[in-house]
Motif scaffolding. Structure first.
Motif, PDB file in Angstrom:
ATOM      1  N   VAL A  91       0.837  -1.199   0.000  1.00 36.53           N
ATOM      2  CA  VAL A  91       0.000   0.000   0.000  1.00 36.53           C
ATOM      3  C   VAL A  91       0.872   1.250   0.000  1.00 36.53           C
ATOM      4  O   VAL A  91       0.607   2.214  -0.729  1.00 36.53           O
ATOM      5  N   GLY A  92       1.937   1.226   0.794  1.00 38.20           N
ATOM      6  CA  GLY A  92       2.833   2.377   0.816  1.00 38.20           C
ATOM      7  C   GLY A  92       3.504   2.610  -0.526  1.00 38.20           C
ATOM      8  O   GLY A  92       3.615   3.751  -0.994  1.00 38.20           O
ATOM      9  N   LEU A  93       3.943   1.531  -1.180  1.00 45.10           N
ATOM     10  CA  LEU A  93       4.560   1.654  -2.497  1.00 45.10           C
ATOM     11  C   LEU A  93       3.561   2.189  -3.520  1.00 45.10           C
ATOM     12  O   LEU A  93       3.904   3.039  -4.358  1.00 45.10           O
ATOM     13  N   SER A  94       2.324   1.714  -3.440  1.00 46.07           N
ATOM     14  CA  SER A  94       1.323   2.167  -4.406  1.00 46.07           C
ATOM     15  C   SER A  94       0.987   3.641  -4.207  1.00 46.07           C
ATOM     16  O   SER A  94       0.649   4.338  -5.169  1.00 46.07           O
ATOM     17  N   ARG A  95       1.061   4.121  -2.962  1.00 45.64           N
ATOM     18  CA  ARG A  95       0.811   5.548  -2.736  1.00 45.64           C
ATOM     19  C   ARG A  95       1.858   6.404  -3.442  1.00 45.64           C
ATOM     20  O   ARG A  95       1.547   7.471  -3.985  1.00 45.64           O
ATOM     21  N   ASN A  96       3.105   5.909  -3.461  1.00 47.25           N
ATOM     22  CA  ASN A  96       4.178   6.679  -4.077  1.00 47.25           C
ATOM     23  C   ASN A  96       4.161   6.575  -5.605  1.00 47.25           C
ATOM     24  O   ASN A  96       4.444   7.551  -6.300  1.00 47.25           O
ATOM     25  N   THR A  97       3.849   5.374  -6.114  1.00 41.63           N
ATOM     26  CA  THR A  97       3.945   5.141  -7.557  1.00 41.63           C
ATOM     27  C   THR A  97       2.614   5.312  -8.275  1.00 41.63           C
ATOM     28  O   THR A  97       2.566   5.796  -9.407  1.00 41.63           O
ATOM     29  N   PHE A  98       1.507   4.898  -7.635  1.00 43.92           N
ATOM     30  CA  PHE A  98       0.190   4.944  -8.264  1.00 43.92           C
ATOM     31  C   PHE A  98      -0.739   5.899  -7.518  1.00 43.92           C
ATOM     32  O   PHE A  98      -1.937   5.681  -7.452  1.00 43.92           O
ATOM     33  N   GLY A  99      -0.178   6.945  -6.938  1.00 49.37           N
ATOM     34  CA  GLY A  99      -0.999   7.859  -6.136  1.00 49.37           C
ATOM     35  C   GLY A  99      -2.127   8.500  -6.915  1.00 49.37           C
ATOM     36  O   GLY A  99      -3.208   8.736  -6.388  1.00 49.37           O
ATOM     37  N   THR A 100      -1.888   8.797  -8.167  1.00 47.80           N
ATOM     38  CA  THR A 100      -2.936   9.329  -9.046  1.00 47.80           C
ATOM     39  C   THR A 100      -2.941   8.511 -10.332  1.00 47.80           C
ATOM     40  O   THR A 100      -1.916   7.965 -10.743  1.00 47.80           O
ATOM     41  N   ARG A 101      -4.098   8.442 -10.969  1.00 44.01           N
ATOM     42  CA  ARG A 101      -4.212   7.688 -12.215  1.00 44.01           C
ATOM     43  C   ARG A 101      -3.441   8.387 -13.336  1.00 44.01           C
ATOM     44  O   ARG A 101      -3.459   9.613 -13.445  1.00 44.01           O
ATOM     45  N   LEU A 102      -2.755   7.595 -14.137  1.00 43.93           N
ATOM     46  CA  LEU A 102      -2.007   8.117 -15.273  1.00 43.93           C
ATOM     47  C   LEU A 102      -2.991   8.322 -16.428  1.00 43.93           C
ATOM     48  O   LEU A 102      -3.483   7.378 -17.011  1.00 43.93           O
ATOM     49  N   ARG A 103      -3.254   9.586 -16.724  1.00 43.36           N
ATOM     50  CA  ARG A 103      -4.278   9.873 -17.729  1.00 43.36           C
ATOM     51  C   ARG A 103      -3.620  10.445 -18.979  1.00 43.36           C
ATOM     52  O   ARG A 103      -2.973   9.735 -19.729  1.00 43.36           O
TER      53      ARG A 103
END
Length: 592
Positions: free
Chosen positions: A543-555
């Protein structure tokens, strides 16, 4: 002659059910075999036949397996109807069934009259006696004849109803709801379906010795090949209302009766199973169902190919722990396995991976609802291609009922095969109403047409389209689509994980609840405390890694296939828990 070519590429293939429509498959496989080695093969019903023969031919590639397969289309063309041999007691009903399914109600009625002609003649004799008796009683000949005709008509209706009721409601259940069991019947000039197929599998596998006293090709033999070959096929457990992916049956609680299987399989196959089974269960006298690696391929095919009414279900037995007998022990209950197409007629999900390293092709047999469709063999490789599901317009009660049944059993397979990342690897063959299916007496030209369409499907899958075809299969482009779909789903899944997990410092969050519960859980407690803590920590780190890498959707200007997909937990067929034993726990093997 040996098949000396050893393709550098590998593929998987899944084939749809369709009774006689399966004659499409041999030429498709033969067109693919010079380009690909078949690593994983699967199917349902008639597709299970094709899958078994394909796996056997790959197993025997070096000893002429595919050369034997090349002769199969001609054999089927000459002997298709002879493969389906009814058990003697049900021959009249089989004639009615064949006429009704192939030529309609009027032909079915005529076939019923002819099938039960001796009874009809007996009714005619009774009517004649009644007419004579009335005439001798002083009634005019015309009135007596009219009365005799009326009696004959009434008796005919009653006799026909009685014969059909007896065969459908009394005799058919005794034969496990199928007319043609599979083994060769007395007086037949060609082997029955089970006998023919068992020999074909052995010949394709390069086993040309005597069958008596030998062991049939097993799923384990295929798995032990170099490289290994995985074969899977669907079956429907009618007694538990679930599906299984053979050769696996869950929990080891299945048994078989040798006499029952001899009615469905060649005697030499059952004899081999008896030799390998060990001592029977001392209470029931039944043999335990073999482990997956020992299951004969022909048994798997027969459990998948049990089209209701035409081909009997396969009976096994199971201990019912919920019911106790007079001696206080759980009773043994009979369990029927029927056609795999009831639960999944096109298991296109077999062998699929989020990021595939080799193509998994599907061959789908679909109804041709409009002659203006264009080419009747179609692979929607282009991203803008339509998937061309037939639009059915049921206009009669039987058609409406059939549409309900087909929707219930095929909607999931259809939705999956229309999804980007799946759809472009499925080759569709569109069949008219008089082609395939239950048409057991197709003319040779129709059979040749179906065989030719199978060849076209194979060419599309190896990237050799004919003039007029759309773009053939492109594996790198398929991988690119799967990568995009996988990325989009992982992004969405991680977003949901972050929202659900929450802040571990918030005592009301999911994360904090799991951390507290893991100290002394009510379920699966034998896991070590260290193991439970490590599991929690791994998810928190993710979850911590995803906050840093996937914090917002890549649009931005990204383009992702528009078909909606969603990752979800589903049962793994063959490994699902026993629905009767909900209290059982699968304890993890963890060390302190």
């Amino acid at each position: 002659m040996p098949d000396s070519d050893q393709p550098a590429l590998e593929c998987d293939v899944v084939m749809k059910g369709g009774i006689t429509s399966g004659i499409v498959y041999p030429k498709a496989i033969l067109r693919m075999k010079d380009t690909y080695r078949f690593r994983n093969v699967g199917g349902t019903s008639a597709g299970a036949i094709a899958a078994a023969v394909t796996a056997a031919a790959e197993f025997g590639r070096a000893t002429g397996g595919f050369a034997r397969l090349e002769r199969v289309p001609d054999e089927i063309a000459q002997h298709l109807s002879e493969l389906f041999q009814p058990t003697p007691a049900l021959r009249p009903l089989y004639r009615v069934f064949a006429a009704l399914t192939q030529r309609g109600l009027a032909s079915g009625l005529l076939a019923a009259i002819l099938a039960y002609l001796p009874w009809m003649l007996a009714a005619l004799g009774l009517a004649a006696l009644a007419a004579v008796a009335v005439w001798l009683g002083g009634t005019s000949p015309l009135v007596a004849a009219a009365l005799g005709a009326l009696v004959f008509l009434v008796l005919d209706v009653l006799v026909l109803a009685f014969c059909l009721y007896r065969d459908l409601m009394k005799r058919l259940p005794k034969y496990d709801f199928g007319l043609c069991p599979g083994p060769t019947q007395a007086g037949a000039r060609f082997p029955g379906l089970s006998d023919w197929l068992a020999v074909l599998i052995e010949q394709c596998a390069g086993r040309t010795g005597a069958l008596e006293g030998s062991d049939p090709l097993s799923f384990g033999d295929l798995k032990d090949a170099k490289p290994s070959i995985t074969l899977r096929m669907m079956t429907s457990n009618l007694s538990l209302g679930t599906a299984h992916a053979l050769p696996d049956l869950p929990d080891g609680n299945y048994f078989w009766n040798a006499d029952e299987l001899r009615r469905l399989l060649p005697g030499w196959v059952v004899a081999s199973m008896v030799r390998k089974a060990g001592p029977p269960d001392r209470n029931s006298g039944l043999y335990r169902f073999p482990p997956p690696e020992q299951v004969p391929v022909i048994l798997g095919v027969r459990m998948s190919l049990s089209f209701p009414l035409l081909i009997p279900a396969v009976p096994l037995h199971r201990i019912d722990f919920a019911v106790k007998g007079a001696d206080g022990r759980p009773v043994m209950r009979r369990v029927l396995f029927s056609d795999g197409g009831i639960t999944s007629n096109f298991p296109v999900h077999f062998f699929d991976r989020l990021l595939p390293s080799r193509p998994t092709f599907g061959v789908s047999l679909d109804d041709l609802e409009a002659e203006g469709l264009g080419r009747r063999v179609y692979m929607p490789m282009k991203a803008i291609s339509q998937h061309r599901f037939p639009i059915q317009a049921p206009d009669t009660l039987p058609a409406f009922a059939l549409a309900i049944v087909n929707t219930a059993r095929e909607w999931q397979d259809r939705q999956l095969s229309a999804l980007s990342g799946f759809r472009e690897r499925v080759s569709h063959v569109y069949l008219r109403k008089n082609e395939g299916g239950l048409n057991l007496n197709m003319p040779s030209q129709t059979i040749d047409d179906l065989i030719g369409m199978g060849e076209r499907a194979g060419l599309l899958m190896v990237g050799k389209p004919a003039p007029g075809d759309e773009t053939a299969f492109d594996f790198p482009d398929h991988q690119w689509r799967r990568f995009l779909i996988g990325y989009a789903q992982l992004e969405r899944l991680l977003e949901e994980l972050r929202q659900s997990w929450g802040d571990p410092d918030d005592p009301h969050s999911f994360a904090a609840t799991i951390r507290r519960t893991a100290e002394a859980p009510a379920s699966y407690a034998p896991s070590s405390k260290h193991w439970r803590a490590s599991v929690w920590q791994r998810i928190d780190d993710l979850v911590g890694l995803s906050r840093n890498t996937f914090g917002t959707r890549l649009r931005g200007d990204g383009r992702i296939p528009r078909h909606r997909a969603r990752l979800r937990l589903v049962p793994e067929l063959g490994d699902d828990e026993d629905p009767q034993e909900s209290a059982a726990e699968d304890l993890p093997r963890a060390e302190d």
